[in-house]
Write a protein that holds these residues in place. Structure first.
Motif, PDB file in Angstrom:
ATOM      1  N   ASP A 207       0.880  -1.026   0.076  1.00  0.00           N
ATOM      2  CA  ASP A 207      -0.041  -0.055  -0.105  1.00  0.00           C
ATOM      3  C   ASP A 207       1.003   1.252   0.041  1.00  0.00           C
ATOM      4  OD1 ASP A 207      -2.423  -0.772  -0.277  1.00  0.00           O
ATOM      5  OD2 ASP A 207      -2.943  -0.720   1.809  1.00  0.00           O
ATOM      6  N   THR A 208       1.794   1.136   1.029  1.00  0.00           N
ATOM      7  CA  THR A 208       2.877   2.409   0.721  1.00  0.00           C
ATOM      8  C   THR A 208       3.544   2.675  -0.746  1.00  0.00           C
ATOM      9  OG1 THR A 208       3.203   2.199   3.267  1.00  0.00           O
ATOM     10  CG2 THR A 208       4.961   3.164   1.925  1.00  0.00           C
ATOM     11  N   ALA A 209       3.713   1.812  -1.189  1.00  0.00           N
ATOM     12  CA  ALA A 209       4.384   1.845  -2.616  1.00  0.00           C
ATOM     13  C   ALA A 209       3.554   2.337  -3.641  1.00  0.00           C
ATOM     14  CB  ALA A 209       5.085   0.563  -3.157  1.00  0.00           C
ATOM     15  N   VAL A 210       2.265   1.758  -3.725  1.00  0.00           N
ATOM     16  CA  VAL A 210       1.098   1.910  -4.536  1.00  0.00           C
ATOM     17  C   VAL A 210       0.639   3.470  -4.267  1.00  0.00           C
ATOM     18  CG1 VAL A 210      -1.121   1.497  -5.285  1.00  0.00           C
ATOM     19  CG2 VAL A 210       0.488  -0.200  -5.059  1.00  0.00           C
ATOM     20  N   GLY A 240      -5.046   2.807   0.077  1.00  0.00           N
ATOM     21  CA  GLY A 240      -5.165   2.038   1.125  1.00  0.00           C
ATOM     22  C   GLY A 240      -5.837   0.771   0.888  1.00  0.00           C
ATOM     23  N   LYS A 241      -6.134   0.659  -0.326  1.00  0.00           N
ATOM     24  CA  LYS A 241      -7.033  -0.592  -0.749  1.00  0.00           C
ATOM     25  C   LYS A 241      -6.372  -1.820  -1.491  1.00  0.00           C
ATOM     26  CE  LYS A 241     -11.152   2.088  -0.916  1.00  0.00           C
ATOM     27  NZ  LYS A 241     -12.347   2.665  -1.610  1.00  0.00           N
ATOM     28  N   VAL A 242      -5.214  -1.399  -2.274  1.00  0.00           N
ATOM     29  CA  VAL A 242      -4.803  -2.412  -3.086  1.00  0.00           C
ATOM     30  C   VAL A 242      -4.221  -3.777  -2.320  1.00  0.00           C
ATOM     31  CG1 VAL A 242      -2.860  -2.707  -4.686  1.00  0.00           C
ATOM     32  CG2 VAL A 242      -4.283  -0.673  -4.796  1.00  0.00           C
ATOM     33  N   LEU A 335      -8.057  -4.984  -8.676  1.00  0.00           N
ATOM     34  CA  LEU A 335      -6.565  -5.206  -9.151  1.00  0.00           C
ATOM     35  C   LEU A 335      -6.574  -5.005 -10.688  1.00  0.00           C
ATOM     36  CD1 LEU A 335      -5.715  -8.317  -7.175  1.00  0.00           C
ATOM     37  CD2 LEU A 335      -5.247  -5.887  -6.456  1.00  0.00           C
ATOM     38  N   SER A 336      -7.614  -5.430 -11.364  1.00  0.00           N
ATOM     39  CA  SER A 336      -7.611  -5.111 -12.812  1.00  0.00           C
ATOM     40  C   SER A 336      -7.765  -3.743 -13.185  1.00  0.00           C
ATOM     41  CB  SER A 336      -8.726  -5.938 -13.524  1.00  0.00           C
ATOM     42  OG  SER A 336     -10.084  -5.272 -13.116  1.00  0.00           O
TER      43      SER A 336
END
Length: 376
Positions: A207-210, A240-242, A335-336
């Protein structure tokens, strides 16, 4: 009510993501084990570095070892291995009472071996013998060199914690490496029943990276031309959801792999299922609920590893529900959506794996460099 105890009712095991000498020798670890709060322990070079760096009493012991001719790395190991063994002994009743399902202590091999298959195998064998506890898990990163090592070590009956998993594809490789090893073990006439493995799927780091990429995309010059209004709103809603979506989809895949005919044949021989383990569950963004990554990933046949601060928070105000299989379809869609919004999840996962190895390596080297030298 202690909310940690309720996680057991949902089939989830709690392992403490921390170790230090005081925890072991003060009775703190035994108390948590006896009260059922935790049933395992994990550690890594960063945790060990912090523990040793804060223990002034170890400086004298290290100096003595150095005067005796030990290298800094050997001195470090002389202190760490007895602590790992002591923790394993405290957890051994859990190991026996759960029929080898829990009661493990994880120890990571030195990061220098991450790109060396033969070196990983040799170092894992050495540490396995040095600790000498059957409820030990050796942490091996899921690098290109690590995957074949996992198969070989599993075939030798050594317990492996596959670490630094961030992507679906790499998780599947790790799971099949474990199955390959079990099949080789059985083909040689070995007993798979004592062999355990977990696959450590990292959460907050992803999440931090995304989130950083999302912020960059929204703030870059020309972003109005790059994204339309709907896409910008979609980007904001991804923050915060990935990581949780990624974990939910990985869990669905794990359920498929370990309900296949291939797995059924291994289970009939007594093999243990490789469980998914949620790692990096501490919150790195203070805007998020402090126990978010515990609450949203509760489900059977999983392990959650929790650092002390997050563990205390969950004990106090955590909320327990069967959350892991909630709205998996939406997780898959999310995700898609990343591809549409030009967020390359597989590339991010690859960079995080490489970065994780480098981070552990830097931490380990810093620890060794900080070891006090003998006084003149």
């Amino acid at each position: 009510m202690n909310m940690l105890l309720q996680l057991k009712e949902h089939g989830q095991s709690v392992w403490l993501d921390h170790i230090d000498r005081d925890l072991i020798h003060s009775g703190g670890l035994k108390k948590m084990v006896d009260e059922g709060e935790i049933c395992g322990l994990t550690t890594n070079p960063a945790i060990l570095a912090n523990a040793m760096g804060s223990d002034a009493g170890q400086a004298g012991e290290i100096r003595t070892l150095l005067r005796q001719g030990h290298t800094p790395a050997a001195a470090y190991e002389k202190l760490v291995i007895p602590e790992i063994a002591a923790a394993a002994d405290m957890l051994r009743p859990v190991y026996k009472n759960t029929h080898r399902r829990d009661g493990y202590v994880s120890l990571q091999i030195a990061p220098a071996f991450a790109d060396d298959t033969a070196g990983t195998i040799a170092e894992t064998r050495r540490l396995w013998r040095a600790v000498g506890r059957e409820n030990l898990l050796i942490k091996i990163p899921a690098t290109e060199a690590g995957i074949p090592a996992i198969t070989q070590l599993t075939a030798e009956g050594i317990n492996v914690n596959v670490t630094l998993l961030f992507s679906q594809a790499l998780y599947e490789r790790a799971a099949h490496a474990y199955l390959d090893g079990l099949e080789q073990l059985i083909a040689r006439g070995g007993n798979p029943a004592p062999v355990a493995s977990v696959a450590s799927f990292f959460i907050s780091r992803l999440d931090t990276a995304v989130d950083a990429i999302i912020s960059s995309h929204l703030n870059q010059c020309g972003w109005i031309k790059t994204y339309n209004a709907l896409e910008r709103e979609s980007l904001r809603n991804l923050s915060g959801k990935v990581a949780i979506a990624n974990a939910k989809v990985a869990y669905e895949r794990q359920q498929e792999i370990f309900s296949s005919p291939r797995w059924d044949a291994l289970a009939a021989q007594g093999a243990q299922k490789q469980r998914l383990l949620w790692a990096s569950t501490g919150i790195k963004n203070p805007a998020y609920r402090d126990v978010k990554y515990i609450e949203e990933l509760i489900g059977p046949d999983t392990v959650t590893t929790i650092p002390p601060t997050t563990l205390a928070a969950f004990r106090e105000h955590g909320r327990v529900r069967s959350s892991l299989r909630e709205d998996v379809a939406s997780a898959t869609v999310l995700l898609s959506t990343l591809k549409t919004l030009r967020i390359p999840l597989d590339d991010i996962a690859s960079r995080l794996l490489s970065g994780g190895v480098k981070q552990f390596s830097a931490t380990f080297e810093k620890l060794i460099d900080a070891i006090p030298q003998p006084l003149p």
